[in-house]
Design an enzyme around this catalytic site. Structure first.
Site, PDB file in Angstrom:
ATOM      1  N   ALA A  58      40.980  40.026  44.949  1.00  0.00           N
ATOM      2  CA  ALA A  58      41.265  41.174  44.082  1.00  0.00           C
ATOM      3  C   ALA A  58      41.574  42.428  44.893  1.00  0.00           C
ATOM      4  O   ALA A  58      42.503  43.171  44.571  1.00  0.00           O
ATOM      5  CB  ALA A  58      40.085  41.417  43.140  1.00  0.00           C
ATOM      6  N   PHE A  71      38.445  33.684  38.654  1.00  0.00           N
ATOM      7  CA  PHE A  71      39.845  34.013  38.880  1.00  0.00           C
ATOM      8  C   PHE A  71      40.052  34.218  40.377  1.00  0.00           C
ATOM      9  O   PHE A  71      39.435  35.096  40.981  1.00  0.00           O
ATOM     10  CB  PHE A  71      40.225  35.271  38.097  1.00  0.00           C
ATOM     11  CG  PHE A  71      40.072  35.093  36.608  1.00  0.00           C
ATOM     12  CD1 PHE A  71      41.086  34.514  35.856  1.00  0.00           C
ATOM     13  CD2 PHE A  71      38.911  35.477  35.968  1.00  0.00           C
ATOM     14  CE1 PHE A  71      40.954  34.334  34.485  1.00  0.00           C
ATOM     15  CE2 PHE A  71      38.758  35.312  34.603  1.00  0.00           C
ATOM     16  CZ  PHE A  71      39.781  34.733  33.858  1.00  0.00           C
ATOM     17  N   THR A  73      36.252  37.781  39.034  1.00  0.00           N
ATOM     18  CA  THR A  73      37.412  37.809  39.919  1.00  0.00           C
ATOM     19  C   THR A  73      36.903  37.740  41.350  1.00  0.00           C
ATOM     20  O   THR A  73      35.903  38.368  41.694  1.00  0.00           O
ATOM     21  CB  THR A  73      38.250  39.086  39.735  1.00  0.00           C
ATOM     22  OG1 THR A  73      37.461  40.229  40.038  1.00  0.00           O
ATOM     23  CG2 THR A  73      38.794  39.194  38.317  1.00  0.00           C
ATOM     24  N   CYS A  74      37.586  36.973  42.179  1.00  0.00           N
ATOM     25  CA  CYS A  74      37.225  36.890  43.592  1.00  0.00           C
ATOM     26  C   CYS A  74      37.445  38.265  44.205  1.00  0.00           C
ATOM     27  O   CYS A  74      38.553  38.804  44.179  1.00  0.00           O
ATOM     28  CB  CYS A  74      38.077  35.846  44.298  1.00  0.00           C
ATOM     29  SG  CYS A  74      37.811  35.815  46.078  1.00  0.00           S
ATOM     30  N   VAL A  75      36.395  38.848  44.748  1.00  0.00           N
ATOM     31  CA  VAL A  75      36.477  40.221  45.228  1.00  0.00           C
ATOM     32  C   VAL A  75      37.480  40.368  46.365  1.00  0.00           C
ATOM     33  O   VAL A  75      38.247  41.331  46.400  1.00  0.00           O
ATOM     34  CB  VAL A  75      35.075  40.776  45.597  1.00  0.00           C
ATOM     35  CG1 VAL A  75      34.475  40.050  46.787  1.00  0.00           C
ATOM     36  CG2 VAL A  75      35.127  42.268  45.834  1.00  0.00           C
TER      37      VAL A  75
END
Length: 128
Positions: free
Chosen positions: A82, A39, A77-79
């Site tokens: 996010a 994501f 999720t892409c840190v």
């Protein structure tokens, strides 16, 4: 074949996240392997534990969680994306001195290296 999906839109407001979910269900039904869903950008909102759809609406966050649990799919999720959008896991919340995390159960935060690895190792990477 093995797949990774990249989801760039939030859980609600646009169709592409739901289309990605339906695509995932279809490819698993056909016997393919879904290794991970990454994501990215606004797609990180799919990993928010604070999403509460109306009773008569489809709960896409819960659907991703069930799919991941039933088929051993990584939900990442892409840190960086996010953090910018306020979707934090426990370690990120602690690192930034915040009292709470809101990353939904079953989701993890990962860097773009995880996506790059998927692009090198999966038969197909499909973006929504």
């Amino acid at each position: 074949m093995s797949y990774t999906l990249v989801v760039n839109s939030g859980a609600y407001g646009k169709q592409s996240s739901r289309s990605a979910y339906l695509f995932a269900k279809s490819l698993l039904k056909q016997g393919h392997t879904l290794t991970s869903v990454f994501f990215y950008q606004d797609g990180v909102h799919n990993g928010s534990a604070l999403t509460v759809p109306a009773n008569d609406e489809f709960d896409l966050v819960k659907a991703w969680q069930v799919l991941a649990q039933e088929h051993s799919v990584r939900l990442e999720t892409c840190v960086a994306a996010a953090l910018r959008r306020g979707v934090l896991g426990q370690s990120e919340a602690e690192q930034h001195g915040l009292e709470q995390a809101n990353l939904a159960a079953g989701f993890s935060q990962a860097g773009l290296g995880s996506l790059a690895e998927a692009m090198l190792t999966q038969d197909r990477v499909v973006q929504f």
